[in-house]
Design a protein around this motif. Structure first.
Motif, PDB file in Angstrom:
ATOM      1  N   THR A  65       1.703   5.696   8.669  1.00 27.17           N
ATOM      2  CA  THR A  65       3.197   5.098   8.093  1.00 27.17           C
ATOM      3  C   THR A  65       3.462   5.355   6.636  1.00 27.17           C
ATOM      4  O   THR A  65       4.410   6.567   6.317  1.00 27.17           O
ATOM      5  N   ARG A  66       2.707   5.024   5.549  1.00 30.29           N
ATOM      6  CA  ARG A  66       3.316   4.951   4.464  1.00 30.29           C
ATOM      7  C   ARG A  66       2.638   6.995   4.023  1.00 30.29           C
ATOM      8  O   ARG A  66       3.531   7.226   3.243  1.00 30.29           O
ATOM      9  N   THR A  67       1.672   7.204   4.021  1.00 35.40           N
ATOM     10  CA  THR A  67       1.812   8.386   3.634  1.00 35.40           C
ATOM     11  C   THR A  67       3.008   9.434   4.793  1.00 35.40           C
ATOM     12  O   THR A  67       3.353  10.754   4.099  1.00 35.40           O
ATOM     13  N   LYS A  68       3.267   9.540   5.654  1.00 38.57           N
ATOM     14  CA  LYS A  68       3.989   9.937   6.391  1.00 38.57           C
ATOM     15  C   LYS A  68       5.966  10.331   6.214  1.00 38.57           C
ATOM     16  O   LYS A  68       6.799  10.512   5.854  1.00 38.57           O
ATOM     17  N   GLY A 187     -14.660   6.307   3.275  1.00 37.57           N
ATOM     18  CA  GLY A 187     -12.646   6.759   3.016  1.00 37.57           C
ATOM     19  C   GLY A 187     -13.122   7.705   1.698  1.00 37.57           C
ATOM     20  O   GLY A 187     -12.997   7.836   0.865  1.00 37.57           O
ATOM     21  N   ARG A 188     -11.794   8.402   2.074  1.00 33.46           N
ATOM     22  CA  ARG A 188     -10.822  10.092   1.639  1.00 33.46           C
ATOM     23  C   ARG A 188     -10.209   9.241   0.376  1.00 33.46           C
ATOM     24  O   ARG A 188     -10.952  10.214  -0.483  1.00 33.46           O
ATOM     25  N   THR A 189      -9.173   8.039   0.718  1.00 30.31           N
ATOM     26  CA  THR A 189      -9.049   8.126  -0.527  1.00 30.31           C
ATOM     27  C   THR A 189     -10.024   7.978  -1.925  1.00 30.31           C
ATOM     28  O   THR A 189     -10.008   8.360  -2.906  1.00 30.31           O
ATOM     29  N   PRO A 293      -4.887   1.956  -0.868  1.00 33.84           N
ATOM     30  CA  PRO A 293      -4.180   2.452  -0.169  1.00 33.84           C
ATOM     31  C   PRO A 293      -3.387   1.666   1.012  1.00 33.84           C
ATOM     32  O   PRO A 293      -2.083   2.474   1.262  1.00 33.84           O
ATOM     33  N   LEU A 294      -3.855   0.784   1.676  1.00 30.60           N
ATOM     34  CA  LEU A 294      -3.709   0.414   2.874  1.00 30.60           C
ATOM     35  C   LEU A 294      -3.741   1.207   4.646  1.00 30.60           C
ATOM     36  O   LEU A 294      -3.786   2.361   3.672  1.00 30.60           O
ATOM     37  N   PRO A 295      -3.511   1.118   5.703  1.00 31.36           N
ATOM     38  CA  PRO A 295      -2.852  -0.420   5.348  1.00 31.36           C
ATOM     39  C   PRO A 295      -4.090  -1.169   5.969  1.00 31.36           C
ATOM     40  O   PRO A 295      -5.718  -1.068   5.644  1.00 31.36           O
ATOM     41  N   ARG A 296      -3.861  -2.792   5.030  1.00 36.82           N
ATOM     42  CA  ARG A 296      -4.885  -3.677   6.003  1.00 36.82           C
ATOM     43  C   ARG A 296      -4.853  -4.472   7.493  1.00 36.82           C
ATOM     44  O   ARG A 296      -3.613  -4.115   8.125  1.00 36.82           O
TER      45      ARG A 296
HETATM   46  C1  NCD Z   1      -5.513   5.390   3.864  1.00 35.55           C
HETATM   47  C2  NCD Z   1      -5.253   6.634   4.976  1.00 35.55           C
HETATM   48  O1  NCD Z   1      -4.915   7.075   5.409  1.00 35.55           O
HETATM   49  O2  NCD Z   1      -6.713   7.456   4.351  1.00 35.55           O
HETATM   50  N1  NCD Z   1      -4.518   4.945   3.558  1.00 35.55           N
HETATM   51  C3  NCD Z   1      -2.799   5.903   3.610  1.00 35.55           C
HETATM   52  O3  NCD Z   1      -3.149   7.055   3.753  1.00 35.55           O
HETATM   53  N2  NCD Z   1      -1.966   5.493   2.714  1.00 35.55           N
HETATM   54  C4  NCD Z   1      -6.849   4.958   4.177  1.00 35.55           C
HETATM   55  C5  NCD Z   1      -6.921   4.223   4.888  1.00 35.55           C
HETATM   56  O4  NCD Z   1      -6.257   4.718   6.064  1.00 35.55           O
HETATM   57  O5  NCD Z   1      -7.338   3.404   5.359  1.00 35.55           O
END
Ligand code: NCD
Length: 396
Positions: A65-68, A187-189, A293-296
């Motif tokens: 959602t957010r990244t795209k 978690g890649r972040t 980074p969301l989502p939750r």
């Molecule tokens: C993250 C992701 O996709 O890696 N979210 C994001 O890009 N906003 C973290 C996640 O999905 O938990």
């Protein structure tokens, strides 16, 4: 457009940008945000590409959602020829390889691809393998931006996270004391933070996670090699039981879709040690910020929604910062003079690739087996199965 260091650069991992380059992009993003707040149209226009022939395509092969959304919004702001790779109706569903699909689209005048995929290392692979077409509008060869590849890296999230930490650190690069909490294994972040946090000169990282989803040893080692001071805790309770508590807490969601079955079965138990509560706030300094980074998860958020209204909420701003940091990054890759021309500092050498990305190995046939159920023997290829945190290599 001018020729410069940023032009046409692929960003597959955060280290694809030097520390000087990242700090430069941060200062430009800060300027952009201030111009947005002042509604300074003259300055905002300087950040735009304004070129109908400059192609940018989003290829999201995993949900987002957010990244795209923020990449779309950034491309619209930049005013380029932007579009989507329609994954649901693509030939990938006819078993075409990513490489064939993307390489085909490269031929249709897309200069920059933003890719999210389960395939770790896909942007580097495409950077190496795509042809120099010689007739893209601006770039000779397409640039690839990693929007998250499996549990490997998420460099553009790292850029926006770093930006938000800096805001709360009053733009002081001298130090950072941060707590990383949650699914540090998948978690890649988090993995992009291993090199991402190097923008700060003195870094102290508190890793808070139960053993099953603790950060891989090789990442911990690399953080130590980067000069970070590391402490580990198995739960937030254990963390709050000592005196040296960070004012910057970074939460990550349990990545259920990436867990092996044994860890997944323990998810409720694991969540207990990594879930925030309003209760915690009385232990914390007033200027503490939480990030995510969301989502939750809507039923089991590790960052409860009742915290949204408290000053500890850094995640809403963090998400908004995604748009402006992505405008600046894409603008730099497109060579926007206002973003690039006053860069000073160290840049990366132009890369030369010699090694093959995938090295095929010959597998000896171990004889005929009788499989009644479970994984079928493959005639061609390799199956790696039962990989989950919690089992020894011998058990696997
Ligand atoms: C993250 C992701 O996709 O890696 N979210 C994001 O890009 N906003 C973290 C996640 O999905 O938990």
């Amino acid at each position: 457009m001018t020729s410069n260091n940023f032009l046409g650069r692929t960003v597959a991992v955060i280290n694809d940008l030097t520390l000087d380059e990242r700090r430069h992009l941060y200062s430009k993003a800060k300027e952009l945000k201030e111009a947005m707040i002042r509604k300074d149209r003259a300055l905002l226009n300087k950040f735009k590409i304004n070129d109908e022939y400059f192609g940018m395509r989003r290829a999201f092969l995993e949900d987002s959602t957010r990244t795209k959304g923020s990449f779309t919004s950034a491309m619209e702001f930049l005013n380029v020829n932007e579009h989507d790779f329609d994954v649901d109706h693509s030939s990938i569903n006819k078993s075409e390889s990513y490489f064939d699909s993307i390489n085909t689209l490269v031929g249709y005048d897309d200069d920059v691809f933003v890719i999210r995929s389960k395939l770790e290392g896909v942007c580097r692979y495409l950077e190496e393998k795509t042809y120099d077409l010689g007739y893209l509008h601006t770039l000779d060869k397409p640039a690839f931006v990693n929007a998250g590849d499996g549990k490997h890296e998420h460099p553009t999230q790292e850029i926006l996270d770093g930006y938000t930490f800096l805001e709360d650190n009053h733009w002081d690069y001298s130090h950072l004391h941060i707590a990383l909490i949650g699914d540090l294994f998948h978690g890649r972040t988090i993995h992009s933070k291993v090199d991402g946090l190097k923008i700060f000169h003195n870094v102290k990282v508190d890793l808070i996670a139960p053993n099953e989803i603790a950060l891989q040893d090789y990442y911990v080692k690399r953080m130590e090699e980067n000069g970070f001071e590391i402490r580990t805790f198995e739960s937030i309770e254990e963390y709050l039981d000592q005196k040296d508590i960070s004012k910057q807490w970074y939460f990550t969601r349990p990545q259920l879709e990436r867990m092996g079955e044994k860890v997944l079965a323990k998810q409720d138990e694991l969540r207990k040690g990594i879930t925030a509560s309003v209760e915690f706030l009385r232990h914390l300094e007033d200027d503490t910020h939480f990030y995510h980074p969301l989502p939750r998860h809507k039923e089991h958020p590790t960052l409860p929604t009742e915290l949204d209204g408290y000053s500890v909420n850094g995640w809403t701003r963090q998400s908004k910062n995604g748009k402006l940091t992505r405008i600046v990054l894409l603008g730099a890759i497109a060579g926007v003079p206002y973003i690039c021309d006053d860069f000073e500092g160290q840049s990366l050498e132009k890369k030369v690739y010699e090694d093959n990305f995938i090295e095929p190995l010959i597998v000896e046939n171990s004889g005929v087996k009788n499989y009644k159920q479970g994984v079928r023997p493959l005639k061609n290829g390799v199956v790696i199965d039962h990989i989950s945190r919690g089992s020894t290599p011998q058990e696997i």
